[in-house]
Enzyme design. Structure first.
Site, PDB file in Angstrom:
ATOM      1  N   LYS A 128       0.863  -1.180   0.000  1.00  0.00           N
ATOM      2  CA  LYS A 128       0.000   0.000   0.000  1.00  0.00           C
ATOM      3  C   LYS A 128       0.898   1.227   0.000  1.00  0.00           C
ATOM      4  CE  LYS A 128      -3.167   2.698   2.781  1.00  0.00           C
ATOM      5  NZ  LYS A 128      -3.751   2.899   4.129  1.00  0.00           N
ATOM      6  N   ASN A 156      -9.665   1.378  10.363  1.00  0.00           N
ATOM      7  CA  ASN A 156      -8.644   1.272  11.391  1.00  0.00           C
ATOM      8  C   ASN A 156      -9.108   2.011  12.638  1.00  0.00           C
ATOM      9  OD1 ASN A 156      -6.333   1.189  12.953  1.00  0.00           O
ATOM     10  ND2 ASN A 156      -4.977   2.054  11.436  1.00  0.00           N
TER      11      ASN A 156
END
Length: 256
Positions: free
Chosen positions: A96, A205
């Site tokens: 990522k 998250n």
């Protein structure tokens, strides 16, 4: 629904909930992954203390796909260096890309991200760039070899939801790659809304990590993402702007 798989870089996933693991305690990581049905989780390289104590890799299930991120990179060069190091440490080919040099708003540098994506894609990485949802930038990332596009829903860590909804919809309509909403999703209902819009997956998250009951919130996100995907596949019903419509006939029911 069993055949409805998420495909990224030739790899198939049943789950469309991707976990950003940066804010979890090491002990909580596995419980969140299990409760959320997660098959892919990010990994900040600084937490992969190989051979030492406090190594997040020790808390990841064996079947999880690791998604190392280039958190901390301020330039394309730094992002490429981190990605190569992650591969050398055995974290796989997924990466990522995060390139952020704005310390106040933490907005991604789209143009440095394009540079890093092109370099790493040529080296065989499965590149998933985090970006501000700009259609022209998304097209450049696609041309550079990105395997998926990860537009932010709102500023990272803000839990403010889909502030960029209209721009994300443009990407869904125009980009022939998986679109994964990353950053800003604060509630399961917002994750569901993103999936109803037609995105391919959601990363969360902060919203999970800051909940009072973290494992239970992971379950809530899993169910919301599944519900949103089912609603998208079913096709949402039409919306009437200026009038109502009876759900059953209003005439004829008293006639013989």
């Amino acid at each position: 629904m069993k055949k409805d798989k998420l495909v990224i870089g030739g790899h198939e996933f049943q789950s469309r909930f991707i976990l950003g693991s940066g804010k979890f305690s090491l002990e909580m990581t596995n419980a969140v992954i299990q409760n959320g049905g997660v098959e892919m989780a990010t990994l900040a390289l600084r937490r992969a203390n190989v051979g030492g104590e406090g190594n997040i890799l020790d808390y990841m299930p064996e079947n999880i796909t690791l998604l190392p991120n280039t958190s901390g990179a301020r330039t394309a060069e730094e992002a490429v260096r981190i990605a190569r190091l992650a591969r050398e440490l055995g974290c796989g080919d997924f990466v990522k890309i995060e390139v952020i040099h704005d310390s106040k708003y933490l907005m991604p540098d789209n143009y440095e991200t394009i540079k890093a994506t092109e370099i790493l894609a040529k080296e065989g990485f499965i590149v998933m760039p985090y970006m501000y949802p700009d259609l022209n930038v998304a097209r450049s990332l696609e041309s550079a070899g990105a395997a998926a596009i990860m537009p932010l829903g709102a500023p990272i860590g803000s839990n403010r939801g889909l502030l960029t909804k209209d721009f994300i919809k443009m990407l869904i309509d125009e980009i022939d790659l998986p679109i994964i909403v990353d950053a800003g999703i604060g509630r399961p209902s917002q994750a569901c809304e993103a999936m109803e819009l037609g995105v391919d997956a959601v990363m969360a998250n902060t919203a999970v990590a800051t909940a009072k009951d973290v494992p239970l919130m992971a379950t809530a996100f899993r169910l919301a993402i599944e519900a949103g995907r089912s609603a998208y596949l079913a096709g949402l019903g039409r919306v009437l702007e200026s009038k109502g419509e009876a759900s059953s006939p209003l005439t004829g029911f008293l006639q013989d």
